[in-house]
Design a protein around this motif. Structure first.
Motif, PDB file in Angstrom:
ATOM      1  N   GLY A 272       0.802  -1.210   0.000  1.00  0.00           N
ATOM      2  CA  GLY A 272       0.000   0.000   0.000  1.00  0.00           C
ATOM      3  C   GLY A 272       0.837   1.263   0.000  1.00  0.00           C
ATOM      4  N   ALA A 273       2.174   1.098  -0.021  1.00  0.00           N
ATOM      5  CA  ALA A 273       3.044   2.270   0.019  1.00  0.00           C
ATOM      6  C   ALA A 273       3.067   2.997  -1.314  1.00  0.00           C
ATOM      7  CB  ALA A 273       4.463   1.846   0.410  1.00  0.00           C
ATOM      8  N   LEU A 274       2.881   2.258  -2.396  1.00  0.00           N
ATOM      9  CA  LEU A 274       2.924   2.853  -3.730  1.00  0.00           C
ATOM     10  C   LEU A 274       1.684   2.438  -4.511  1.00  0.00           C
ATOM     11  CD1 LEU A 274       6.626   2.176  -4.787  1.00  0.00           C
ATOM     12  CD2 LEU A 274       5.642   4.394  -4.210  1.00  0.00           C
ATOM     13  N   PRO A 275       1.107   3.344  -5.290  1.00  0.00           N
ATOM     14  CA  PRO A 275       0.000   2.946  -6.159  1.00  0.00           C
ATOM     15  C   PRO A 275       0.531   2.188  -7.363  1.00  0.00           C
ATOM     16  CG  PRO A 275       0.556   5.239  -6.542  1.00  0.00           C
ATOM     17  CD  PRO A 275       1.418   4.777  -5.398  1.00  0.00           C
ATOM     18  N   THR A 276      -0.300   1.290  -7.901  1.00  0.00           N
ATOM     19  CA  THR A 276       0.074   0.625  -9.133  1.00  0.00           C
ATOM     20  C   THR A 276       0.091   1.657 -10.256  1.00  0.00           C
ATOM     21  OG1 THR A 276      -0.956  -1.431  -8.402  1.00  0.00           O
ATOM     22  CG2 THR A 276      -0.546  -1.195 -10.762  1.00  0.00           C
ATOM     23  N   PRO A 277       1.165   1.728 -11.044  1.00  0.00           N
ATOM     24  CA  PRO A 277       1.202   2.736 -12.107  1.00  0.00           C
ATOM     25  C   PRO A 277       0.187   2.430 -13.194  1.00  0.00           C
ATOM     26  CG  PRO A 277       3.072   1.243 -12.297  1.00  0.00           C
ATOM     27  CD  PRO A 277       2.388   0.912 -11.000  1.00  0.00           C
ATOM     28  N   THR A 278      -0.387   3.475 -13.757  1.00  0.00           N
ATOM     29  CA  THR A 278      -1.262   3.292 -14.908  1.00  0.00           C
ATOM     30  C   THR A 278      -0.412   3.046 -16.145  1.00  0.00           C
ATOM     31  OG1 THR A 278      -1.284   5.623 -15.539  1.00  0.00           O
ATOM     32  CG2 THR A 278      -2.904   4.908 -13.879  1.00  0.00           C
ATOM     33  N   LEU A 279      -1.066   2.630 -17.225  1.00  0.00           N
ATOM     34  CA  LEU A 279      -0.316   2.441 -18.466  1.00  0.00           C
ATOM     35  C   LEU A 279       0.212   3.779 -18.967  1.00  0.00           C
ATOM     36  CD1 LEU A 279       0.731   0.620 -20.655  1.00  0.00           C
ATOM     37  CD2 LEU A 279      -1.492   0.741 -21.795  1.00  0.00           C
ATOM     38  N   ARG A 280      -0.516   4.849 -18.770  1.00  0.00           N
ATOM     39  CA  ARG A 280       0.001   6.167 -19.157  1.00  0.00           C
ATOM     40  C   ARG A 280       1.285   6.469 -18.376  1.00  0.00           C
ATOM     41  NH1 ARG A 280      -3.342   9.191 -22.369  1.00  0.00           N
ATOM     42  NH2 ARG A 280      -1.975  10.980 -22.016  1.00  0.00           N
ATOM     43  N   ASP A 281       1.319   6.094 -17.097  1.00  0.00           N
ATOM     44  CA  ASP A 281       2.538   6.286 -16.312  1.00  0.00           C
ATOM     45  C   ASP A 281       3.694   5.495 -16.901  1.00  0.00           C
ATOM     46  OD1 ASP A 281       1.180   7.887 -14.451  1.00  0.00           O
ATOM     47  OD2 ASP A 281       0.686   6.172 -13.173  1.00  0.00           O
ATOM     48  N   LEU A 282       3.453   4.212 -17.192  1.00  0.00           N
ATOM     49  CA  LEU A 282       4.512   3.348 -17.704  1.00  0.00           C
ATOM     50  C   LEU A 282       5.053   3.846 -19.046  1.00  0.00           C
ATOM     51  CD1 LEU A 282       3.026  -0.159 -16.832  1.00  0.00           C
ATOM     52  CD2 LEU A 282       5.032   0.907 -15.796  1.00  0.00           C
ATOM     53  N   LEU A 283       4.173   4.451 -19.848  1.00  0.00           N
ATOM     54  CA  LEU A 283       4.584   4.955 -21.159  1.00  0.00           C
ATOM     55  C   LEU A 283       5.120   6.379 -21.098  1.00  0.00           C
ATOM     56  CD1 LEU A 283       1.692   3.595 -23.428  1.00  0.00           C
ATOM     57  CD2 LEU A 283       3.906   2.550 -22.925  1.00  0.00           C
ATOM     58  N   GLY A 284       5.114   6.985 -19.910  1.00  0.00           N
ATOM     59  CA  GLY A 284       5.635   8.336 -19.770  1.00  0.00           C
ATOM     60  C   GLY A 284       4.728   9.408 -20.330  1.00  0.00           C
ATOM     61  N   LEU A 285       3.419   9.141 -20.350  1.00  0.00           N
ATOM     62  CA  LEU A 285       2.466  10.113 -20.886  1.00  0.00           C
ATOM     63  C   LEU A 285       1.882  10.951 -19.757  1.00  0.00           C
ATOM     64  CD1 LEU A 285       0.551   7.765 -23.343  1.00  0.00           C
ATOM     65  CD2 LEU A 285       2.365   9.388 -23.919  1.00  0.00           C
ATOM     66  N   ALA A 286       1.619  12.184 -20.053  1.00  0.00           N
ATOM     67  CA  ALA A 286       1.080  13.096 -19.050  1.00  0.00           C
ATOM     68  C   ALA A 286      -0.370  12.736 -18.737  1.00  0.00           C
ATOM     69  CB  ALA A 286       1.161  14.534 -19.548  1.00  0.00           C
ATOM     70  N   ALA A 287      -0.792  13.080 -17.536  1.00  0.00           N
ATOM     71  CA  ALA A 287      -2.192  12.906 -17.172  1.00  0.00           C
ATOM     72  C   ALA A 287      -3.065  13.790 -18.057  1.00  0.00           C
ATOM     73  CB  ALA A 287      -2.403  13.245 -15.703  1.00  0.00           C
ATOM     74  N   VAL A 288      -4.319  13.399 -18.209  1.00  0.00           N
ATOM     75  CA  VAL A 288      -5.228  14.078 -19.128  1.00  0.00           C
ATOM     76  C   VAL A 288      -6.132  15.040 -18.376  1.00  0.00           C
ATOM     77  CG1 VAL A 288      -7.161  13.743 -20.701  1.00  0.00           C
ATOM     78  CG2 VAL A 288      -5.205  12.211 -20.794  1.00  0.00           C
ATOM     79  N   ARG A 289      -6.280  16.238 -18.905  1.00  0.00           N
ATOM     80  CA  ARG A 289      -7.300  17.164 -18.431  1.00  0.00           C
ATOM     81  C   ARG A 289      -8.466  17.080 -19.404  1.00  0.00           C
ATOM     82  NH1 ARG A 289      -5.981  23.393 -17.242  1.00  0.00           N
ATOM     83  NH2 ARG A 289      -4.992  22.407 -15.438  1.00  0.00           N
ATOM     84  N   LEU A 290      -9.616  16.698 -18.879  1.00  0.00           N
ATOM     85  CA  LEU A 290     -10.770  16.472 -19.743  1.00  0.00           C
ATOM     86  C   LEU A 290     -11.229  17.737 -20.443  1.00  0.00           C
ATOM     87  CD1 LEU A 290     -13.263  14.099 -17.903  1.00  0.00           C
ATOM     88  CD2 LEU A 290     -12.178  13.748 -20.103  1.00  0.00           C
ATOM     89  N   PRO A 291     -11.425  17.676 -21.760  1.00  0.00           N
ATOM     90  CA  PRO A 291     -12.126  18.777 -22.423  1.00  0.00           C
ATOM     91  C   PRO A 291     -13.557  18.846 -21.907  1.00  0.00           C
ATOM     92  CG  PRO A 291     -11.064  17.305 -24.014  1.00  0.00           C
ATOM     93  CD  PRO A 291     -11.034  16.618 -22.688  1.00  0.00           C
ATOM     94  N   THR A 292     -14.144  19.997 -21.982  1.00  0.00           N
ATOM     95  CA  THR A 292     -15.522  20.164 -21.522  1.00  0.00           C
ATOM     96  C   THR A 292     -16.411  20.535 -22.699  1.00  0.00           C
ATOM     97  OG1 THR A 292     -15.108  22.485 -20.984  1.00  0.00           O
ATOM     98  CG2 THR A 292     -14.787  20.862 -19.215  1.00  0.00           C
ATOM     99  N   GLY A 293     -17.689  20.553 -22.460  1.00  0.00           N
ATOM    100  CA  GLY A 293     -18.637  20.947 -23.494  1.00  0.00           C
ATOM    101  C   GLY A 293     -19.298  19.754 -24.138  1.00  0.00           C
ATOM    102  N   GLY A 294     -20.403  20.019 -24.809  1.00  0.00           N
ATOM    103  CA  GLY A 294     -21.176  18.981 -25.451  1.00  0.00           C
ATOM    104  C   GLY A 294     -22.656  19.249 -25.257  1.00  0.00           C
ATOM    105  N   ARG A 295     -23.450  18.580 -26.049  1.00  0.00           N
ATOM    106  CA  ARG A 295     -24.894  18.775 -25.972  1.00  0.00           C
ATOM    107  C   ARG A 295     -25.458  18.065 -24.754  1.00  0.00           C
ATOM    108  NH1 ARG A 295     -28.839  15.650 -28.455  1.00  0.00           N
ATOM    109  NH2 ARG A 295     -27.248  14.708 -29.815  1.00  0.00           N
ATOM    110  N   ILE A 296     -26.083  18.808 -23.882  1.00  0.00           N
ATOM    111  CA  ILE A 296     -26.646  18.237 -22.669  1.00  0.00           C
ATOM    112  C   ILE A 296     -27.866  17.392 -23.022  1.00  0.00           C
ATOM    113  CG2 ILE A 296     -27.750  18.758 -20.459  1.00  0.00           C
ATOM    114  CD1 ILE A 296     -26.035  21.266 -20.308  1.00  0.00           C
ATOM    115  N   LEU A 297     -27.866  16.169 -22.550  1.00  0.00           N
ATOM    116  CA  LEU A 297     -28.964  15.256 -22.835  1.00  0.00           C
ATOM    117  C   LEU A 297     -29.968  15.180 -21.697  1.00  0.00           C
ATOM    118  CD1 LEU A 297     -26.886  12.320 -24.340  1.00  0.00           C
ATOM    119  CD2 LEU A 297     -28.389  13.852 -25.604  1.00  0.00           C
ATOM    120  N   PHE A 298     -29.490  15.337 -20.485  1.00  0.00           N
ATOM    121  CA  PHE A 298     -30.339  15.161 -19.313  1.00  0.00           C
ATOM    122  C   PHE A 298     -30.224  16.397 -18.433  1.00  0.00           C
ATOM    123  CE2 PHE A 298     -28.201  11.129 -20.415  1.00  0.00           C
ATOM    124  CZ  PHE A 298     -29.282  10.453 -20.952  1.00  0.00           C
ATOM    125  N   PRO A 299     -31.008  17.434 -18.689  1.00  0.00           N
ATOM    126  CA  PRO A 299     -30.920  18.656 -17.884  1.00  0.00           C
ATOM    127  C   PRO A 299     -31.134  18.359 -16.409  1.00  0.00           C
ATOM    128  CG  PRO A 299     -32.285  19.004 -19.826  1.00  0.00           C
ATOM    129  CD  PRO A 299     -32.017  17.537 -19.748  1.00  0.00           C
TER     130      PRO A 299
END
Length: 316
Positions: A272-299
């Motif tokens: 429990g001392a270390l989290p399991t790395p994600t595949l993005r971590d193993l590949l050296g890719l930066a974390a993702v910031r989600l784009p926003t926006g889109g047509r709202i389906l359920f107000p």
């Protein structure tokens, strides 16, 4: 191993990424019912040896002799996404790259399968995109676009779907009678080689955008949308492509692990001392910031304050 110069010499002391490619036939033999009691041991050995497992390698590795060997597509096998789900249960560290072609598997199905695998593996899923599948019938039921253009557009659509249902929109608040902030679940209205309204049926996974990798020499459009392009001359990646289960056993037996700090990572994850790395971590890719926006389906709806706490919580 990037969209830059993949043939550059690795710096001294730099360890290349290790990928084990399993053809669909090899994966089927490895995970056959008669070998069910061996799966946990195979999983540990793959974790020790590889940074990532490429399931369905016969779909994406080039069809000529070279470091990756010859292309082998004539045999039967198991669907890579199904094999990856089984491997997710018996591995704890290695990434799981699922090879797939959008000419056979619709981008919506690809997005759903990879997101589901990302949840099941706790962030170790990735997509190895293949423009074609030699076993699929000529043409596609989904699009009339040429294979390279269809593959590039599928990557764009899949990523839009992965962000259409943010995981943190699920708040499960019984006091307010709200299960999910449904106004954040949006249609993507993607138009291109594929027309997809969305949204995805399940929330985004731990990585949000699992890595998309191409192997060989992709078209410029496909290379532009991929997270990583891996070529046979790439010194930052070593791809092992065993012909059968026996050759896989030889590869994994009596060979010192070359996966980066795998003992430290495994021991830390167990304690429990270390989290399991994600595949993005193993590949050296930066974390993702989600784009926003889109047509709202359920107000958003008014919170039902008349409901008893915990009774019949609804989607807001």
């Amino acid at each position: 191993m990037s969209d830059a110069d993949t043939s550059a010499e690795s710096p001294p002391g730099h360890r290349p990424l290790v990928i084990v490619g399993l053809d669909r036939a090899v994966a089927a033999a490895l995970l056959a019912p008669g070998r069910a009691d061996e799966r946990a041991d195979w999983g540990r050995r793959l974790d020790d040896f590889a940074d990532a497992i490429l399931v369905g390698a016969d779909l994406v590795l080039p069809g000529h002799s070279g470091p990756w060997g010859e292309k082998r597509t004539e045999r039967g096998g198991i669907d890579p996404s199904l094999a990856a789900i089984v491997l997710a249960a018996v591995t704890s560290r290695a990434g799981l790259l699922v090879a797939a072609s959008p000419l056979r598997d619709h981008p919506y199905n690809l997005a759903r399968r990879i997101a589901g695998l990302d949840h099941a593996s706790r962030g170790r899923a990735g997509l190895a995109i293949a423009p074609t599948d030699p076993r699929a019938p000529t043409g596609s039921p989904w699009t009339s676009a040429v294979p390279d253009a269809a593959a590039a557009d599928a990557v764009i659509a899949v990523r839009e779907l992965w962000r259409s249902f943010p995981a943190d929109a699920v708040i499960a608040d019984p006091a307010r009678g709200v299960f999910a902030e449904s106004e954040r679940i949006v249609a993507i209205d993607h138009r291109g080689a594929f027309d997809i309204d969305g949204p995805l049926q399940l929330p985004s996974g731990p990585q949000v955008w699992p890595p998309v990798v191409t192997f060989g020499e992709p078209s410029p459009d496909l290379a532009r949308v991929a997270d990583l392009v891996v070529t046979e001359s790439d010194r930052e990646v070593v791809v092992h492509h065993p012909r059968d289960v026996d050759e896989l056993a030889d590869l994994l037996t009596g060979t010192a692990s070359t996966s980066v700090d795998q003992d430290v990572l495994r021991d830390g994850a167990v304690s429990g001392a270390l989290p399991t790395p994600t595949l993005r971590d193993l590949l050296g890719l930066a974390a993702v910031r989600l784009p926003t926006g889109g047509r709202i389906l359920f107000p958003a709806a008014e919170t039902d304050t008349r409901q008893p706490v915990g009774a019949n919580s609804h989607v807001r």
